[in-house]
Design an enzyme around this catalytic site. Structure first.
Site, PDB file in Angstrom:
ATOM      1  N   HIS A   1      -2.323   0.235  -9.281  1.00 61.08           N
ATOM      2  CA  HIS A   1      -3.072   1.485  -9.657  1.00 61.08           C
ATOM      3  C   HIS A   1      -3.016   1.498 -11.195  1.00 61.08           C
ATOM      4  O   HIS A   1      -2.134   1.043 -11.835  1.00 61.08           O
ATOM      5  CB  HIS A   1      -2.246   2.407  -8.902  1.00 61.08           C
ATOM      6  CG  HIS A   1      -0.512   2.505  -9.257  1.00 61.08           C
ATOM      7  ND1 HIS A   1       0.130   1.448  -8.636  1.00 61.08           N
ATOM      8  CD2 HIS A   1      -0.029   3.216 -10.303  1.00 61.08           C
ATOM      9  CE1 HIS A   1       1.409   1.893  -8.907  1.00 61.08           C
ATOM     10  NE2 HIS A   1       1.444   2.643  -9.979  1.00 61.08           N
TER      11      HIS A   1
ATOM     12  N   THR B   1       6.812   1.268  -9.251  1.00 60.07           N
ATOM     13  CA  THR B   1       7.668   1.646  -8.226  1.00 60.07           C
ATOM     14  C   THR B   1       6.690   1.578  -6.771  1.00 60.07           C
ATOM     15  O   THR B   1       7.225   1.168  -5.736  1.00 60.07           O
ATOM     16  CB  THR B   1       8.225   3.198  -8.234  1.00 60.07           C
ATOM     17  OG1 THR B   1       6.928   3.965  -8.629  1.00 60.07           O
ATOM     18  CG2 THR B   1       8.950   3.515  -9.533  1.00 60.07           C
TER      19      THR B   1
ATOM     20  N   HIS C   1       1.436  -1.686  -5.013  1.00 61.02           N
ATOM     21  CA  HIS C   1      -0.086  -1.691  -4.727  1.00 61.02           C
ATOM     22  C   HIS C   1      -0.721  -1.408  -6.199  1.00 61.02           C
ATOM     23  O   HIS C   1      -0.636  -0.049  -6.734  1.00 61.02           O
ATOM     24  CB  HIS C   1      -0.487  -0.700  -3.803  1.00 61.02           C
ATOM     25  CG  HIS C   1      -2.152  -0.724  -3.133  1.00 61.02           C
ATOM     26  ND1 HIS C   1      -2.478  -0.880  -2.070  1.00 61.02           N
ATOM     27  CD2 HIS C   1      -3.033  -0.449  -4.146  1.00 61.02           C
ATOM     28  CE1 HIS C   1      -3.792  -0.666  -1.899  1.00 61.02           C
ATOM     29  NE2 HIS C   1      -4.032  -0.492  -3.204  1.00 61.02           N
TER      30      HIS C   1
ATOM     31  N   HIS D   1      -2.809   4.647 -13.971  1.00 63.89           N
ATOM     32  CA  HIS D   1      -2.660   5.984 -14.233  1.00 63.89           C
ATOM     33  C   HIS D   1      -3.648   6.735 -15.133  1.00 63.89           C
ATOM     34  O   HIS D   1      -3.690   6.185 -16.427  1.00 63.89           O
ATOM     35  CB  HIS D   1      -1.217   6.302 -14.698  1.00 63.89           C
ATOM     36  CG  HIS D   1       0.061   5.899 -14.083  1.00 63.89           C
ATOM     37  ND1 HIS D   1       0.638   6.852 -13.209  1.00 63.89           N
ATOM     38  CD2 HIS D   1       0.580   4.724 -13.648  1.00 63.89           C
ATOM     39  CE1 HIS D   1       1.703   5.991 -12.645  1.00 63.89           C
ATOM     40  NE2 HIS D   1       1.702   4.886 -12.880  1.00 63.89           N
TER      41      HIS D   1
ATOM     42  N   ASP E   1      -1.924  12.224  -8.403  1.00 62.32           N
ATOM     43  CA  ASP E   1      -0.674  11.776  -8.483  1.00 62.32           C
ATOM     44  C   ASP E   1       0.459  12.824  -7.953  1.00 62.32           C
ATOM     45  O   ASP E   1       0.243  14.019  -8.669  1.00 62.32           O
ATOM     46  CB  ASP E   1      -0.174  11.166  -9.818  1.00 62.32           C
ATOM     47  CG  ASP E   1       1.242  10.453  -9.692  1.00 62.32           C
ATOM     48  OD1 ASP E   1       2.251  10.905  -9.318  1.00 62.32           O
ATOM     49  OD2 ASP E   1       1.370   9.257 -10.095  1.00 62.32           O
TER      50      ASP E   1
ATOM     51  N   CYS F   1      -2.083   1.775   0.673  1.00 59.28           N
ATOM     52  CA  CYS F   1      -2.913   1.157   1.857  1.00 59.28           C
ATOM     53  C   CYS F   1      -3.212   2.332   2.521  1.00 59.28           C
ATOM     54  O   CYS F   1      -4.384   2.559   3.247  1.00 59.28           O
ATOM     55  CB  CYS F   1      -2.232  -0.025   2.364  1.00 59.28           C
ATOM     56  SG  CYS F   1      -2.567  -1.623   1.548  1.00 59.28           S
TER      57      CYS F   1
ATOM     58  N   ASN G   1       1.484   0.024 -14.705  1.00 61.92           N
ATOM     59  CA  ASN G   1       2.804  -0.512 -14.774  1.00 61.92           C
ATOM     60  C   ASN G   1       2.797  -2.016 -14.023  1.00 61.92           C
ATOM     61  O   ASN G   1       2.298  -1.698 -12.905  1.00 61.92           O
ATOM     62  CB  ASN G   1       4.022   0.360 -14.431  1.00 61.92           C
ATOM     63  CG  ASN G   1       3.858   1.830 -15.413  1.00 61.92           C
ATOM     64  OD1 ASN G   1       3.712   1.559 -16.630  1.00 61.92           O
ATOM     65  ND2 ASN G   1       4.080   2.560 -14.590  1.00 61.92           N
TER      66      ASN G   1
END
Ligand code: AMP
Ligand code: ZN
Length: 136
Positions: A99, A94, A97, A101, A30, A7, A86
């Protein structure tokens, strides 16, 4: 959401190497750079994971995933991609929020490994299918 790192990136409160941004989502590098160009696509609004996000936002994000992957293919000469999300700790999430990849691939030993165990000899396909489809 307070204390959510993504965020904060979405609100430009902390810096990120942003390669795409619009009103709905954002793509940025990343930090881990599993392979060169490893990018995350996030919605600007906070959703914990893929099952929380609305379908319109999700569809738009997938268009952006495609656009960014094309850019990585052109600029970094990626030969392929693993595109994954994930969900929950059990799957390795982990940052809670949502996402996606985008992991560019250059060769089969470039640092990322997606390993799917072959359980075809042991798994009961009929049983699993019946459970999923509600026949059991
Ligand atoms: P996941 O394990 O699917 O939740 O992935 C979280 C990813 O976020 C990891 O690959 C981290 O390297 C990445 N990450 C965490 N903090 C940042 C940050 N501030 N900027 C960019 N990537 C981050
Ligand atoms: Zn968030």
């Amino acid at each position: 959401m307070d204390n959510c790192i993504f965020c904060k990136i979405a609100n430009h409160e902390i810096p990120g190497k942003i390669i795409y941004e619009d009103d709905i989502c954002m793509a940025f590098l990343d930090l881990s750079q599993t392979t060169d160009g490893h990018t995350l696509v996030i919605p600007k609004n906070h959703y914990a994971h893929i099952l929380e996000v609305d379908s319109q936002t999700l569809a738009h994000m997938m268009e952006v995933v495609q656009k960014v992957a094309l850019q990585l293919q052109n600029q970094l000469h990626a030969k392929g991609f693993n595109i994954i999300t994930n969900m929950n700790e059990v799957a390795g999430q982990t940052v809670h929020h949502f996402h996606i990849h985008i992991i560019p691939r250059y060769d089969q030993h470039d640092g990322f490994e997606a390993h799917y165990l072959d359980r075809s000899q042991d798994a009961n396909l009929d049983d699993i299918y019946q459970k999923i489809t509600g026949l059991k």
